[in-house]
Write an enzyme that holds these catalytic residues in place. Structure first.
Site, PDB file in Angstrom:
ATOM      1  N   HIS A  13     110.780  26.642  36.426  1.00 17.27           N
ATOM      2  CA  HIS A  13     111.549  25.332  35.949  1.00 17.27           C
ATOM      3  C   HIS A  13     113.503  25.424  35.596  1.00 17.27           C
ATOM      4  O   HIS A  13     113.245  25.765  34.802  1.00 17.27           O
ATOM      5  CB  HIS A  13     110.676  25.780  34.690  1.00 17.27           C
TER       6      HIS A  13
ATOM      7  N   ASP B  98     101.642  29.776  37.536  1.00 18.09           N
ATOM      8  CA  ASP B  98     103.170  29.929  38.051  1.00 18.09           C
ATOM      9  C   ASP B  98     103.457  28.125  38.808  1.00 18.09           C
ATOM     10  O   ASP B  98     102.778  27.864  39.947  1.00 18.09           O
ATOM     11  CB  ASP B  98     103.600  30.653  39.736  1.00 18.09           C
TER      12      ASP B  98
ATOM     13  N   GLU C 190     109.290  28.973  32.379  1.00 13.45           N
ATOM     14  CA  GLU C 190     111.213  28.817  32.460  1.00 13.45           C
ATOM     15  C   GLU C 190     111.496  29.269  32.053  1.00 13.45           C
ATOM     16  O   GLU C 190     110.960  30.161  30.733  1.00 13.45           O
ATOM     17  CB  GLU C 190     111.395  27.318  30.717  1.00 13.45           C
TER      18      GLU C 190
END
Length: 441
Positions: free
Chosen positions: A335, A383, A392
Site C-alpha cells: 500500500h 497481500d 502499509e
C-alpha cells in the site's frame, strides 16, 4: 529520527562494518533538516511550530486529500493546508529529542551539531511552557495519530536534552518523581512496556537506566533512576513469552498492540529495546536480571529479539518475508502510491490513480527495504494493496526495524559504544585536588 540516531550512537562501529554509516547519517540529516524548517530554528524562544502538512480526512468523504487521492508524490496538485500550533508538548518534546540525539550523531560537525542543540532547547522549552497534546490542536491528526499524553515525551526529550547538553537541570527534571509518575512509569496497564510513536516511556526508561548502569550519577538522582532500572527489568520480563504478558501468534510473533492491525512496528521496537538492554547489561559486566525468583542471562534477551526479527524476515507460517525485497517471497501489493504507478511519463490526477490502487497487478516498482504492517493473530497475511492494515509500510516502523537489525548484527563482542553518548556530560564528582607542593625542610 530519534530512534535512528539512538542506534547510530550505540552501534556506529556496526554501521561502519556494514558500509551503512554514511547512508544512515544522510537519512537522519534529511529528517533533521526538515524538522528545522518547521519552526524558527534561530530563535531562543518559540510561540508556535508547524505540526502537520496536508490532511487525511477532514472536509468530507470526497474532498481531495492525502487519503482520498492516489497520486505520485511529485504529481500532487490538491490543496495541502498546513497546521500551525502554539500548544503541542508531545510533538515539541519529541522533535527536541530528535534534534538532540542527532546532535550527538553529528558531533564532529560542530556548527551543525550546535544548530541542532539550539533548536532542541527552544522546542523543549516550548513543550514545557505551553502544556497540551498536539492532536487536541489538530483535529485531523487526532483521527490518525492521536496522542494519549505528553509526560512520556517530557521524560524522553529531557533525557536526550541532558545527553546532548550536559545541563544538569535536564537530569533534575527527568529524575523528579512526578514526571515519571505522570508518564505512567509505575502504573502498569495493558500497554505498559509498549514502545511506539505515541508512548516513549519504555524507551526513556531504558535510556535512563543506561545512565545508572554505566555512569552512576548517585545521590540525589539514583532513587528515581533505580526505579526506572527496576521498571525496565519488569518490562524485559514481560517481553519473555513464558510470562504470557502479551499476545503471541501460533507461529511465535509477540503482539504488543493488543491484537490490533499492523503489529510489526511494535514488535521490532521491543526487539530493539531487548537487544540494546542486553548490551547495556553486558557493558556493565552484569550477567543478567531477575524476573521474580528466576534469574535470566542476557542471552535470553538477545534470543527473544532474534526470534522476533527472524519472524519478520521469513521464519513464520506464511514463509513470507515482511521486508520488501528481502528473500524470495515478500509482499508485492504494498500500500504505497509511488510503488504502484508505472514509469510511463504520464501524469495522473487525484482519482485517475485509483486504477493503480485497485489494480489486480502487482506493484511495478519494488519499494526495497520497506516493512509492511504484518499478519493477523493467526499468522495470516493478505497481500492486498487496498488492505492497508496488512500492507502499509511506515517510517516509524522501519526506524525500529533498522535499529533492531543493527543491534543484532555482527557478534555480541562488538556491543555498544559505551562512551560517546556521555561525551557532553560534566564530571559527576569534583576533580581531586592537585598534589601538594614538595616538602621543603
Amino acid at each position: 529520527m530519534t530512534l535512528l540516531s539512538w542506534s547510530v550512537i550505540e552501534y556506529s562501529a556496526k554501521y561502519e562494518a556494514a558500509g551503512e554509516l554514511d547512508h544512515v547519517k544522510e537519512l537522519i540529516k534529511w529528517g533533521t533538516d526538515y524538522l528545522l524548517k518547521t519552526f524558527n530554528s534561530s530563535a531562543t524562544r518559540l510561540d508556535y511550530l508547524y505540526a502537520q502538512v496536508g490532511q487525511g480526512g477532514q472536509g468530507g468523504p470526497t474532498t481531495p486529500n492525502d487519503h482520498y487521492c492516489w497520486e505520485r508524490p511529485e504529481d500532487m496538485d490538491y490543496p495541502r493546508p498546513v497546521a500551525r500550533i502554539s500548544t503541542g508538548s508531545d510533538l515539541a518534546a519529541e522533535m527536541a529529542a530528535a534534534l538532540a540525539a542527532a546532535s550527538i550523531v553529528f558531533k564532529d560537525n560542530a556548527a551543525y551539531s550546535k544548530k541542532l542543540v539550539s533548536g532542541a532547547k527552544a522546542l523543549f522549552q516550548l513543550s514545557r511552557d505551553r502544556r497540551g497534546r498536539y492532536s487536541a490542536s489538530v483535529p485531523d491528526a487526532a483521527t490518525f495519530y492521536n496522542s494519549t499524553g505528553y509526560y512520556d515525551e517530557f521524560l524522553w526529550g529531557g533525557a536526550w536534552m541532558y545527553y546532548a547538553t550536559g545541563n544538569i537541570s535536564y537530569l533534575q527534571l527527568v529524575t523528579t518523581l512526578g514526571i515519571g509518575k505522570w508518564a505512567g512509569a509505575y502504573g502498569g496497564g495493558p500497554y505498559y512496556g509498549v514502545f511506539d510513536w505515541d508512548n516513549k516511556l519504555a524507551g526513556a526508561q531504558v535510556l535512563l537506566t543506561r545512565l545508572r548502569l554505566l555512569q552512576y550519577p548517585g545521590y540525589p538522582y539514583d532513587e528515581v533512576l533505580k526505579n526506572f532500572n527496576n521498571q525496565t527489568n519488569i518490562v524485559m520480563c514481560s517481553y519473555l513469552p513464558v510470562y504470557k504478558r502479551f499476545l503471541r501468534t501460533p507461529g511465535g510473533l509477540s503482539v504488543f498492540n493488543r491484537g490490533n492491525p499492523a503489529p510489526l512496528q511494535y514488535t521490532v521496537n521491543a526487539a530493539f529495546l531487548a537487544s540494546l538492554y542486553a548490551d547495556y547489561l553486558a557493558a556493565g559486566d552484569i550477567p543478567g536480571w531477575y524476573c521474580g525468583p528466576t534469574f535470566y542471562l542476557v542471552q535470553t534477551l538477545r534470543d527473544f529479539a532474534k526470534s522476533q526479527i527472524d519472524y519478520v524476515l521469513g521464519k513464520n507460517p506464511m514463509k513470507m518475508s515482511y521486508l520488501v525485497g528481502f528473500g524470495n517471497k515478500y509482499p508485492r501489493y504494498v500500500h504505497h502510491r509511488a510503488a504502484s504507478f508505472p514509469r510511463n511519463g504520464h501524469r495522473y490526477g487525484c482519482t485517475e490513480g485509483w486504477r493503480f490502487r485497485d489494480s489486480k497487478s502487482s506493484n511495478p516498482n519494488t519499494i526495497v527495504g520497506a516493512m509492511v504492517g504484518g499478519p493477523d493473530l493467526k499468522d495470516h497475511f493478505l497481500d492486498s494493496r487496498t488492505n492497508y492494515n496488512y500492507s502499509e509500510p511506515t517510517i516509524a516502523g522501519n526506524a525500529g526495524l533498522v535499529a533492531a537489525l543493527v543491534s543484532l548484527s555482527g557478534n555480541n563482542k562488538t556491543g555498544i559504544d559505551a562512551a560517546t553518548i556521555f561525551s557532553q556530560l560534566p564530571p559527576m564528582f569534583p576533580s581531586p585536588p592537585p598534589p601538594a607542593a614538595p616538602w621543603v625542610p
